[in-house]
Design a protein around this motif. Structure first.
Motif, PDB file in Angstrom:
ATOM      1  N   PRO A  22       0.832  -1.215   0.000  1.00 33.77           N
ATOM      2  CA  PRO A  22       0.000   0.000   0.000  1.00 33.77           C
ATOM      3  C   PRO A  22       0.857   1.252   0.000  1.00 33.77           C
ATOM      4  CG  PRO A  22       0.052  -0.961   2.197  1.00 33.77           C
ATOM      5  CD  PRO A  22       0.763  -1.923   1.298  1.00 33.77           C
ATOM      6  N   LEU A  23       0.329   2.297  -0.619  1.00 32.99           N
ATOM      7  CA  LEU A  23       1.032   3.578  -0.676  1.00 32.99           C
ATOM      8  C   LEU A  23       0.433   4.597   0.284  1.00 32.99           C
ATOM      9  CD1 LEU A  23       1.442   3.860  -4.548  1.00 32.99           C
ATOM     10  CD2 LEU A  23       3.046   2.907  -2.893  1.00 32.99           C
ATOM     11  N   LEU A  24      -0.702   4.264   0.897  1.00 34.89           N
ATOM     12  CA  LEU A  24      -1.345   5.129   1.883  1.00 34.89           C
ATOM     13  C   LEU A  24      -1.061   4.556   3.261  1.00 34.89           C
ATOM     14  CD1 LEU A  24      -4.800   5.678   0.126  1.00 34.89           C
ATOM     15  CD2 LEU A  24      -2.803   7.184   0.075  1.00 34.89           C
ATOM     16  N   LEU A  25      -0.317   5.290   4.072  1.00 40.54           N
ATOM     17  CA  LEU A  25       0.137   4.791   5.367  1.00 40.54           C
ATOM     18  C   LEU A  25      -0.257   5.748   6.487  1.00 40.54           C
ATOM     19  CD1 LEU A  25       3.771   3.692   4.409  1.00 40.54           C
ATOM     20  CD2 LEU A  25       1.730   2.261   4.499  1.00 40.54           C
ATOM     21  N   THR A  26      -0.385   5.201   7.686  1.00 41.14           N
ATOM     22  CA  THR A  26      -0.644   6.035   8.859  1.00 41.14           C
ATOM     23  C   THR A  26       0.684   6.579   9.389  1.00 41.14           C
ATOM     24  OG1 THR A  26      -0.526   4.093  10.304  1.00 41.14           O
ATOM     25  CG2 THR A  26      -2.708   4.744   9.499  1.00 41.14           C
ATOM     26  N   PRO A  27       0.659   7.705  10.091  1.00 38.53           N
ATOM     27  CA  PRO A  27       1.910   8.297  10.597  1.00 38.53           C
ATOM     28  C   PRO A  27       2.693   7.377  11.515  1.00 38.53           C
ATOM     29  CG  PRO A  27       0.130   9.893  10.723  1.00 38.53           C
ATOM     30  CD  PRO A  27      -0.495   8.583  10.343  1.00 38.53           C
ATOM     31  N   LYS A  28       2.011   6.521  12.292  1.00 36.94           N
ATOM     32  CA  LYS A  28       2.756   5.692  13.238  1.00 36.94           C
ATOM     33  C   LYS A  28       3.682   4.708  12.532  1.00 36.94           C
ATOM     34  CE  LYS A  28      -1.229   2.658  14.221  1.00 36.94           C
ATOM     35  NZ  LYS A  28      -2.304   3.637  14.204  1.00 36.94           N
ATOM     36  N   LEU A  59      15.218 -12.602   6.681  1.00 37.60           N
ATOM     37  CA  LEU A  59      14.073 -12.429   5.800  1.00 37.60           C
ATOM     38  C   LEU A  59      14.389 -11.320   4.802  1.00 37.60           C
ATOM     39  CD1 LEU A  59      11.080 -13.371   5.431  1.00 37.60           C
ATOM     40  CD2 LEU A  59      10.438 -11.482   6.943  1.00 37.60           C
ATOM     41  N   ARG A  60      14.160 -11.590   3.513  1.00 37.94           N
ATOM     42  CA  ARG A  60      14.455 -10.604   2.465  1.00 37.94           C
ATOM     43  C   ARG A  60      13.174 -10.315   1.686  1.00 37.94           C
ATOM     44  NH1 ARG A  60      18.229 -14.537   2.762  1.00 37.94           N
ATOM     45  NH2 ARG A  60      20.407 -13.957   3.145  1.00 37.94           N
ATOM     46  N   LEU A  61      12.775  -9.059   1.654  1.00 34.63           N
ATOM     47  CA  LEU A  61      11.563  -8.632   0.964  1.00 34.63           C
ATOM     48  C   LEU A  61      11.915  -7.598  -0.102  1.00 34.63           C
ATOM     49  CD1 LEU A  61       9.311  -8.029   4.125  1.00 34.63           C
ATOM     50  CD2 LEU A  61       9.513 -10.140   2.809  1.00 34.63           C
ATOM     51  N   THR A  62      11.110  -7.527  -1.141  1.00 29.04           N
ATOM     52  CA  THR A  62      11.318  -6.501  -2.168  1.00 29.04           C
ATOM     53  C   THR A  62       9.966  -6.036  -2.703  1.00 29.04           C
ATOM     54  OG1 THR A  62      12.363  -5.996  -4.307  1.00 29.04           O
ATOM     55  CG2 THR A  62      11.543  -8.227  -4.015  1.00 29.04           C
ATOM     56  N   ALA A  63       9.902  -4.781  -3.103  1.00 26.77           N
ATOM     57  CA  ALA A  63       8.678  -4.211  -3.668  1.00 26.77           C
ATOM     58  C   ALA A  63       9.043  -3.130  -4.672  1.00 26.77           C
ATOM     59  CB  ALA A  63       7.796  -3.626  -2.560  1.00 26.77           C
ATOM     60  N   THR A  64       8.231  -3.037  -5.708  1.00 19.50           N
ATOM     61  CA  THR A  64       8.339  -1.954  -6.687  1.00 19.50           C
ATOM     62  C   THR A  64       7.131  -1.057  -6.529  1.00 19.50           C
ATOM     63  OG1 THR A  64       9.486  -3.416  -8.236  1.00 19.50           O
ATOM     64  CG2 THR A  64       8.533  -1.400  -9.134  1.00 19.50           C
ATOM     65  N   SER A  65       7.357   0.224  -6.358  1.00 22.48           N
ATOM     66  CA  SER A  65       6.221   1.120  -6.100  1.00 22.48           C
ATOM     67  C   SER A  65       6.578   2.556  -6.458  1.00 22.48           C
ATOM     68  CB  SER A  65       5.821   1.056  -4.624  1.00 22.48           C
ATOM     69  OG  SER A  65       6.794   1.703  -3.822  1.00 22.48           O
ATOM     70  N   PRO A  66       5.552   3.388  -6.692  1.00 19.83           N
ATOM     71  CA  PRO A  66       5.785   4.832  -6.760  1.00 19.83           C
ATOM     72  C   PRO A  66       6.184   5.356  -5.387  1.00 19.83           C
ATOM     73  CG  PRO A  66       3.671   4.240  -7.746  1.00 19.83           C
ATOM     74  CD  PRO A  66       4.158   3.043  -6.996  1.00 19.83           C
ATOM     75  N   CYS A  67       6.995   6.388  -5.363  1.00 23.28           N
ATOM     76  CA  CYS A  67       7.421   7.027  -4.115  1.00 23.28           C
ATOM     77  C   CYS A  67       7.077   8.512  -4.199  1.00 23.28           C
ATOM     78  CB  CYS A  67       8.930   6.857  -3.904  1.00 23.28           C
ATOM     79  SG  CYS A  67       9.465   5.129  -3.892  1.00 23.28           S
ATOM     80  N   PHE A  68       6.570   9.058  -3.105  1.00 25.66           N
ATOM     81  CA  PHE A  68       6.142  10.458  -3.078  1.00 25.66           C
ATOM     82  C   PHE A  68       6.949  11.217  -2.024  1.00 25.66           C
ATOM     83  CE2 PHE A  68       2.651   7.776  -4.411  1.00 25.66           C
ATOM     84  CZ  PHE A  68       2.189   8.411  -5.548  1.00 25.66           C
ATOM     85  N   ARG A  69       7.637  12.260  -2.452  1.00 27.03           N
ATOM     86  CA  ARG A  69       8.455  13.045  -1.518  1.00 27.03           C
ATOM     87  C   ARG A  69       8.311  14.528  -1.822  1.00 27.03           C
ATOM     88  NH1 ARG A  69      14.048   9.412  -1.247  1.00 27.03           N
ATOM     89  NH2 ARG A  69      12.983   7.423  -0.825  1.00 27.03           N
ATOM     90  N   ALA A  70       8.029  15.280  -0.785  1.00 25.35           N
ATOM     91  CA  ALA A  70       7.893  16.731  -0.931  1.00 25.35           C
ATOM     92  C   ALA A  70       9.282  17.342  -0.979  1.00 25.35           C
ATOM     93  CB  ALA A  70       7.077  17.300   0.220  1.00 25.35           C
ATOM     94  N   GLU A  71       9.939  17.211  -2.114  1.00 24.61           N
ATOM     95  CA  GLU A  71      11.316  17.709  -2.262  1.00 24.61           C
ATOM     96  C   GLU A  71      11.321  19.235  -2.184  1.00 24.61           C
ATOM     97  OE1 GLU A  71      13.880  16.077  -2.125  1.00 24.61           O
ATOM     98  OE2 GLU A  71      13.518  14.030  -2.805  1.00 24.61           O
ATOM     99  N   LEU A  72      12.123  19.749  -1.262  1.00 23.71           N
ATOM    100  CA  LEU A  72      12.190  21.184  -1.040  1.00 23.71           C
ATOM    101  C   LEU A  72      13.459  21.793  -1.616  1.00 23.71           C
ATOM    102  CD1 LEU A  72      10.973  21.133   2.670  1.00 23.71           C
ATOM    103  CD2 LEU A  72       9.604  21.538   0.625  1.00 23.71           C
TER     104      LEU A  72
END
Length: 506
Positions: free
Chosen positions: A243-249, A305-318
């Motif tokens: 998922p790309l929608l995460l809670t702050p915790k 344990l080795r995990l991998t995922a391909t996903s869009p990443c969102f960053r408020a680059e300043l």
């Protein structure tokens, strides 16, 4: 007949009842997730007007090793943590905890032994219990405000100053760029080839958003598919869609600050809150992968344990300026991420070295010149015990640019998200396998030719369509010819941009 595992895509016999190989099935089934968290060592994380969530940060360890943490804070050049106050608050907490425990034990004796006590005495004890509990909760919140900002310790290999420490440099002979006299930067090349467009007006997306078209889009897909196949062939990575929608915790548990002016995290409006918690866009699938293991107890046989995922990443680059021009620093991009979980510090360091080796193998296969950098303490994020950056040489820019990083976070994340194995907190490692914009930059600038065409690296050619399998050039036929005929006019308004942003069009 051979089929493939539905999880890790490794070939297995079709005669098996499940389309999953035994390794993936055993590993995923071995995870058990706690529904409730209990224990007196857990502290509350706290944000104003947000629900409380318990973590397992070892405050006593921090207090007992105050000098080591002070050294880490100083080396990272963090000046807003009053860690000396933490020891005073911790001692107060122990005192008030003992008072609360004493009163609770008295009340328990009265109830269990049915002792006769005067009503006013009983009410007094109950009142004291409430007072002591409120004081304990108040102290826990104060302690958390300090503890939550305390960074990880530092590895002995991490440099204490800002000086550049190059561990290794790899050169590649015979690249097409060696025959080019007038070198071009990636944005100039991509614009000429019509494979990249960045609308500067800011009315489609923000000023750093971008479109990849035609062969540029195929090149990105080729990089992703090659990297995924490379990790699959290693035989030990479990791929996941996250998922790309995460809670702050989850994000804070991984060590990333969510609030604040300099936070790179996009937070959705209050209309999308879930259970009084805001929802954020994931800046990396590392947070999603580690979040998947939240409250998990992992069997030792499943580690590492080795995990991998391909996903869009969102960053408020300043960051702006010449170092971020083109698509080097953008607010949205695609990335293949690796996350590892190890039992202890020794196996964690071995897993860290393994991830760095994988990164170097990937870049060696694509034949990109690079150097390996030991990241200094003042450039480390809070969760990193040690971090290695890999920088590619970009001849068009005439400088090195980061294309990958790998961090050993020890048990920093697992303490905050309750990830254990045999009641011990596990160690986590994360690393970038492929961040597509910067890999595209490295390929465009190192594989450019005199005529501004781009040679496709050999290992990527099998993933490219016929019309651009060997090269990308301005004269290539293809379905993108219609896009080349588009003319874009510059938007002009009588009113100033700041007025339009505030009041809209009228």
């Amino acid at each position: 007949m051979i089929n493939v595992c539905a999880i890790c895509l490794i070939g297995i016999s079709r005669t098996r009842p499940l389309l999953n190989c035994s390794n993936c099935v055993t590993t995923l089934r071995s995870l058990s997730f706690q529904r409730k968290i209990s224990g007196e060592t857990y502290l509350f994380t706290h944000e104003q007007n947000k629900p409380l969530y318990k973590t397992a940060i070892d405050v006593r360890f921090i207090v007992e090793n105050l000098d080591l943490f002070k050294r880490s804070i100083k080396a990272r050049k963090i000046d807003n943590i009053d860690i000396d106050q933490l020891k005073l608050l911790y001692n107060d907490l122990r005192l008030w905890n003992s008072k609360e425990t004493e009163v609770i034990l008295k009340l328990d004796d009265i109830d269990r032994k049915r002792l006769s006590v005067a009503d006013d005495e009983l009410e007094k004890l109950k009142l004291l219990a409430r007072i002591y509990k409120d004081k304990v909760v108040s102290l826990e919140k104060e302690i958390h405000e300090i503890v939550a900002s305390v960074p990880n310790l530092l590895d002995h290999d991490t440099t204490q100053d800002s000086g550049l420490k190059v561990l290794e440099t790899r050169k590649v002979e015979g690249l097409p760029v060696e025959n080019v006299q007038k070198l071009k930067e990636h944005d100039n090349l991509a614009g000429y080839l019509n494979i990249l467009r960045q609308p500067t007006s800011g009315y489609v997306t923000n000023s750093k958003g971008f479109f990849l078209t035609g062969a540029g889009c195929y090149l990105e897909r080729a990089l992703i598919r090659f990297t995924e196949d490379f990790l699959t062939n290693k035989g030990s990575f479990i791929p996941m869609t996250v998922p790309l929608l995460l809670t702050p915790k989850i994000i804070e548990g991984c060590g990333q600050i969510v609030s604040g002016e300099r936070s790179p995290v996009y937070t959705l409006s209050d209309d999308f809150n879930y259970m009084n918690d805001p929802i954020c866009l994931a800046g990396t699938s590392e947070h999603s992968l580690v979040g998947y293991l939240m409250r998990a107890s992992i069997q030792p046989a499943s580690l590492p344990l080795r995990l991998t995922a391909t996903s869009p990443c969102f960053r408020a680059e300043l960051t702006m300026g010449r170092h971020s021009r083109g698509i080097f620093r953008v607010p949205q991009f695609n990335k293949v991420e690796m996350v590892g979980v190890a039992k202890d510090s020794i196996t964690g360091e071995l897993l860290f070295d393994e991830f760095v080796s994988i990164q170097k193998e990937l870049f060696d296969a694509i034949q990109i010149p690079y150097r390996v950098i030991e990241v200094p303490a003042d450039d480390l994020g809070a969760p990193a015990y040690r971090k290695i950056d890999i920088e590619a040489y970009l001849p068009g820019r005439k400088e090195w640019g980061e294309i990958s990083s790998c961090s050993n976070c020890t048990n920093f994340q697992s303490q905050r998200l309750h990830i254990t194995s045999q009641s011990e907190f596990v160690h986590t490692v994360n690393g970038t396998a492929c961040a597509t914009p910067r890999m595209i930059i490295a390929i465009l600038e190192n594989y450019q030719r005199k005529d501004k065409s781009i040679q496709i690296p050999r290992v990527l050619q099998q993933y490219m369509p016929e019309f651009c399998r060997d090269q990308i050039s301005a004269e290539q036929p293809g379905k993108i010819d219609k896009l080349q005929g588009l003319k874009f006019s510059k938007l002009s308004f009588k009113k100033k941009p700041h007025y339009i942003r505030k009041h809209g069009f009228d």
